[in-house]
Design an enzyme around this catalytic site. Structure first.
Site, PDB file in Angstrom:
ATOM      1  N   SER A 190       3.211  12.474  37.078  1.00  0.00           N
ATOM      2  CA  SER A 190       2.829  11.789  38.303  1.00  0.00           C
ATOM      3  C   SER A 190       3.518  12.427  39.512  1.00  0.00           C
ATOM      4  CB  SER A 190       3.157  10.298  38.178  1.00  0.00           C
ATOM      5  OG  SER A 190       2.507   9.554  39.189  1.00  0.00           O
ATOM      6  N   ASP A 235      -2.840   8.981  35.030  1.00  0.00           N
ATOM      7  CA  ASP A 235      -1.438   9.164  35.384  1.00  0.00           C
ATOM      8  C   ASP A 235      -0.540   9.266  34.150  1.00  0.00           C
ATOM      9  OD1 ASP A 235       1.347   8.346  36.169  1.00  0.00           O
ATOM     10  OD2 ASP A 235       0.407   8.176  38.150  1.00  0.00           O
TER      11      ASP A 235
END
Length: 237
Positions: A76, A195
């Site tokens: 991320s 993510d």
């Protein structure tokens, strides 16, 4: 996009703490090539991205001649940080670029902030700040964590044919469903991902794959007063 300048986000006292720890546990590879290259991990940070970038700035100054050999991992926001580190990007210049893009896209005037537009802005930002040969600098040395939508397993990507693929991998790792670009997932080389830090955020701890089973130097702003140095705790210096 957060716009707190990294030199302020990563305070002098925190830098001193990392300096004390790094002198104790990171191999002194500025003067010796016998120790294995350290590994740096950027954890999912969200608004803590610029704090992690501040850590990178400090490490670039402390290990200026040897950081180019380090292994990197990230998920991320931490994937973005690790990519900046792997490509030896000037953090202050990256911040200036991010602030200019935020102003150009009038982010501070939007009632819903980054929602729906963050993806294209991050893509533009990475395209600006990363060097043309970024993929060559990162291939086999940078591992970007993504979560496979089909298997729900965490996957590490470390092969990038070109700069565009490197950027795509970063955006896949940071893809919070619908928030980034109104889409439920990102596509990288024909596969669907989201993510890479979502499960870590829900569990409240980082996966062993991301931290390389504790061997990696983990940047985590949530533990800013006590930087986690993993297995380097026992590394001779």
């Amino acid at each position: 996009m957060p716009t707190c300048r990294p030199v302020n986000a990563f305070s002098a006292s925190q830098a001193a703490a990392v300096e004390h720890k790094s002198r104790q546990v990171l191999p002194d590879i500025e003067s010796s090539h016998k120790e294995p290259a350290p590994e740096l991990t950027g954890g999912g940070g969200g608004i803590g991205f610029w704090w992690e970038a501040g850590v990178v700035k400090y490490l670039q100054q402390r290990y200026s001649s040897s950081m180019g050999t380090w292994q990197m991992r990230g998920a991320s926001a931490g994937a973005l940080t690790a990519t900046l580190a792997a490509c030896r990007v000037n953090v202050d210049s990256a911040f200036d670029s991010a602030l200019r893009l935020a102003e150009e896209h009038r982010l501070f005037e939007r009632s819903i902030g980054l929602t729906g537009v963050w993806g294209k802005i991050v893509r533009q930002w990475l395209d600006e700040v990363l060097p043309a040969h970024a993929a060559d600098m990162c291939r086999g040395r940078l591992k970007i964590a993504v979560r496979d939508m089909h298997t729900l397993k965490l996957v590490l990507i470390d092969q990038f044919d070109n700069k565009a693929e490197l950027i795509d991998a970063n955006l896949a790792s940071a893809h919070i469903p619908f928030f980034l670009d109104w889409r439920p997932f990102a596509v990288y080389r024909g596969k669907r991902y989201i993510d890479g830090s979502i499960q870590d955020a829900l569990r409240g701890k980082h996966s062993s794959m991301l931290t390389d089973n504790g061997r990696s130097f983990l940047m985590d702003y949530k533990k800013a007063s006590h930087p986690h140095l993993g297995a380097f705790e026992s590394t001779p210096h």
